[in-house]
Write an enzyme that holds these catalytic residues in place. Structure first.
Site, mmCIF file in Angstrom:
data_model
loop_
_atom_site.group_PDB
_atom_site.id
_atom_site.type_symbol
_atom_site.label_atom_id
_atom_site.label_comp_id
_atom_site.label_asym_id
_atom_site.label_seq_id
_atom_site.Cartn_x
_atom_site.Cartn_y
_atom_site.Cartn_z
ATOM 1 N N ASP A 66 0.860 -1.184 0.000
ATOM 2 C CA ASP A 66 0.000 0.000 0.000
ATOM 3 C C ASP A 66 0.897 1.235 0.000
ATOM 4 O OD1 ASP A 66 -1.994 1.860 0.173
ATOM 5 O OD2 ASP A 66 -2.537 1.432 2.256
ATOM 6 N N ASN A 108 -2.673 3.036 12.741
ATOM 7 C CA ASN A 108 -3.948 2.313 12.810
ATOM 8 C C ASN A 108 -3.702 0.817 12.633
ATOM 9 O OD1 ASN A 108 -6.976 1.945 12.479
ATOM 10 N ND2 ASN A 108 -6.209 1.147 10.541
ATOM 11 N N GLN A 174 -3.185 -5.486 6.164
ATOM 12 C CA GLN A 174 -2.927 -4.406 7.125
ATOM 13 C C GLN A 174 -3.761 -4.622 8.396
ATOM 14 O OE1 GLN A 174 -4.052 -1.430 4.214
ATOM 15 N NE2 GLN A 174 -2.011 -0.532 4.221
ATOM 16 N N ASP A 176 -5.321 -4.274 11.929
ATOM 17 C CA ASP A 176 -5.445 -3.101 12.803
ATOM 18 C C ASP A 176 -4.788 -3.353 14.148
ATOM 19 O OD1 ASP A 176 -7.042 -2.017 10.806
ATOM 20 O OD2 ASP A 176 -8.388 -1.073 12.268
ATOM 21 N N ASP A 206 -2.426 9.327 10.229
ATOM 22 C CA ASP A 206 -3.193 8.563 9.246
ATOM 23 C C ASP A 206 -4.475 8.021 9.876
ATOM 24 O OD1 ASP A 206 -3.077 7.283 6.569
ATOM 25 O OD2 ASP A 206 -3.024 5.420 7.701
ATOM 26 N N GLU A 213 -10.658 3.815 17.053
ATOM 27 C CA GLU A 213 -11.784 2.918 17.226
ATOM 28 C C GLU A 213 -11.414 1.837 18.235
ATOM 29 O OE1 GLU A 213 -14.493 2.082 13.490
ATOM 30 O OE2 GLU A 213 -12.626 0.964 13.547
ATOM 31 N N GLU A 248 -5.908 13.144 9.608
ATOM 32 C CA GLU A 248 -6.808 12.737 8.534
ATOM 33 C C GLU A 248 -8.120 12.301 9.188
ATOM 34 O OE1 GLU A 248 -6.994 9.624 4.748
ATOM 35 O OE2 GLU A 248 -6.110 8.964 6.624
ATOM 36 N N HIS A 315 -2.715 12.637 -1.930
ATOM 37 C CA HIS A 315 -2.106 11.472 -2.586
ATOM 38 C C HIS A 315 -3.112 10.356 -2.837
ATOM 39 C CE1 HIS A 315 -2.317 10.717 1.648
ATOM 40 N NE2 HIS A 315 -2.134 9.438 1.437
ATOM 41 N N ASP A 316 -4.293 10.449 -2.244
ATOM 42 C CA ASP A 316 -5.296 9.393 -2.394
ATOM 43 C C ASP A 316 -6.245 9.714 -3.547
ATOM 44 O OD1 ASP A 316 -4.551 7.563 -0.400
ATOM 45 O OD2 ASP A 316 -5.405 8.858 1.145
#
Ligand code: GLC
Length: 558
Positions: A66, A108, A174, A176, A206, A213, A248, A315-316
């Site tokens: 990623d 994250n 990825q 969490d 990020d 959460e 973000e 960048h996304d």
């Protein structure tokens, strides 16, 4: 004291931030991959442009599934980019040129190849097991909220070896991290402390809402995520008083406010203005300022020591997720009608200039607008020269192509073989490096690059935009977006014509007693009269104008 605070402690209130990835900026050794040694050579370029802060995209060791947002070691530098020594040389060089450096804090999740996850999945009794979030069966709503719907259909992945499911907000590779676990919180603090010690001035955090959460079984953990964020901020500030957290947080305005913290703003210093950005594109598509005005009015009030970060592009994918389906369809139709230009059903994978058919007046109007919006401007590398995207490259990488320095081989980015570049350069005749590059634009006083440099200089001289209270100014012309920012007895006014029509308008601005006229900050005229009836303006198609009210005795740069 206030002056001292403004000058340095809250430096980010009037900064110009420039986001780049060392991997795609400049390759110093011809291996095809950009590196810290190359980036260090280009610090003077950024300083010359007036950039005051560089935001580094992830540069940590990573399998790169990623683009580096999948980290295997939070305390290292990806060997393809150099060493810790090269990193420190870069930060030191930037500091010497008056540029601070912040970096992505991607906590994250980790890569599934991170030693913590490798240990965690090897055995249910591993001391690292609780670093991640495990369930015997995925919750009933486990397929809701998938971020990358092209690749994943659930937030939970079965780990065959230990027979439990782990949580992954993003890709399945990825997993969490579990912030409910004290050891994870200690690690996050240690990561922050480590990079501050090596000279960073803060972090772009990020995926903040996902990071916070707390996925615990009911009654499991007694942790308020915002208490945790407050603790993290307090820790950061103890270690380095002027360090910044730029988050973000792409949520609805009502939810965004909580991430600034209480009245003192004691959580994230800055949040990206995703809502304003999305509304701006809708307003551009409609040539009508209404959507942007409405979005700005809906923003939560920002505590005095916090700030928005404004951007045209990151960048996304250019996400339009907060627009209604019909609104998003309008923006798609205007700026990215082909399916291949869209992503995840919610965004665009194009850069601004091709979306605006290369119309220089309109492109400049958009940057002038972004730089004048309440907040700190953030540029994505290559925007200053008007780079385009490479749609032949997969997904979000279309806008992460190598920086175009010249019309030489590989856009002057690398001497290596084209097949070794991390992402293929833009090739087409209009946006490829023969048409769009730094070297040519430096020699042309009218180029976008030289214009951007002048814009940045002006913006830096206008602390009112970064520090002041903003207010919309009503006009009779729907295509006009007009606003003012007031700060410490000083006022700037900005007017943008979003349409291809010329407009004439009178802005109702009451003439302050000590007003000696208006200084035209971007144009070539010195002074514009402010008459009793207000400010009379004839605006060309896509015109952009900034003014400062000249007050008697004021010593700001004219
Ligand atoms: C953020 C980044 C994005 C990344 C994701 C997972 O949204 O902006 O590029 O893929 O987090 O880390």
């Amino acid at each position: 004291m206030k002056a001292a605070r403004q000058a340095s402690d809250l430096w980010w209130k009037n900064a110009v931030i420039y986001c780049l990835d060392a991997e795609t900026f400049l390759d110093s050794d011809g291996d095809g991959c950009g590196d810290f040694a190359g980036l260090t050579q280009r610090v003077d370029y950024l300083a010359g442009m007036g950039v005051t802060c560089i935001w580094l995209m992830p540069f940590f060791p990573s399998p790169d599934l990623d683009d580096g947002y999948d980290v295997t070691d939070f305390y290292g530098v990806d060997p393809r980019l150099g060493t810790l020594g090269d990193f420190v040389e870069f930060v030191r060089t930037a500091r010497h040129r008056g540029i601070r450096v912040i970096a992505d804090l991607v906590v994250n999740h980790t890569s599934d190849r991170h030693p913590w996850f490798q240990a965690a999945r090897s055995d249910r009794d591993s001391p690292y097991r609780d670093y991640y979030v495990w369930r015997d069966t995925p919750p009933a709503d486990g397929d809701e909220g998938v971020v990358f719907p092209d690749a994943e259909d659930s937030l939970w992945e079965l780990d065959e070896q230990t027979g439990q499911y782990y949580l992954h907000r993003f890709y399945a590779h990825q997993p969490d991290l579990n912030v409910a676990h004290p050891a994870v919180r200690d690690e996050v603090a240690k990561i922050i402390g480590f990079w501050l010690e090596l000279g960073l001035s803060g972090f772009r955090v990020d995926a903040v809402p996902f990071f916070l959460e707390i996925e615990s079984e009911v009654g499991d953990v007694d942790l308020d995520p915002h208490d945790y964020l407050r603790d993290l901020r307090a820790f950061l500030s103890r270690r380095r008083g002027d360090a910044v957290l730029l988050g973000e947080v792409n949520l609805d305005p009502a939810e965004q406010r909580r991430f600034f913290g209480d009245e003192d703003g004691d959580e994230l210093h800055m949040l990206f203005n995703f809502i304003g950005m999305q509304a701006m594109y809708l307003s551009l598509a409609r040539a009508d300022a209404g959507a942007l005005e409405e979005a700005l009015r809906a923003l939560p009030p920002v505590p005095p020591d916090n700030q928005w970060a404004s951007f045209v592009r990151n960048h996304d994918e250019l996400t339009l997720d907060k627009l209604s389906d019909a609104e998003r369809a309008e923006v798609f139709a205007a700026f990215g009608p082909d399916e291949d230009m869209q992503l995840f059903g919610r965004g665009l994978r194009r850069r601004l200039p091709p979306m605006l058919d290369g119309d220089q007046r309109r492109i400049r109007m958009v940057y002038s607008l972004m730089f004048s919006l309440p907040g700190t401007p953030v540029l994505f590398y290559g925007e200053e020269i008007g780079m385009g995207e490479n749609l032949a490259v997969e997904g979000r990488l279309s806008v992460r192509t190598p920086m175009q320095w010249s019309d030489e081989r590989n856009a002057g980015f690398s001497d290596g073989d084209a097949s070794t570049l991390p992402i293929a350069v833009v090739e087409d005749a209009t946006y490829g490096s023969s048409a769009v590059n730094v070297a040519d634009q430096r020699r042309d006083p009218e180029s976008l690059l030289n214009w951007m440099e002048r814009l940045i200089r002006r913006r830096s001289e206008c602390p009112e935009f970064g520090w002041g209270e903003w207010q919309l100014i009503a006009t009779a012309e729907p295509a006009l977006f007009a606003h003012r920012c007031d700060w410490e007895g000083s006022t700037v006014i900005a007017v943008h014509n979003l349409s291809s029509r010329a407009c004439t308008t009178t802005l109702e601005i009451s003439e302050p007693d000590d007003c000696e006229g208006l200084i035209d900050l971007l144009g070539d005229r010195d002074e514009v009269p402010l008459e009793a009836g207000g400010l009379q303006l004839d605006l060309d198609p896509y015109a952009y104008r900034w003014f400062r009210v000249r007050r008697r005795g004021q010593r700001l740069l004219p």
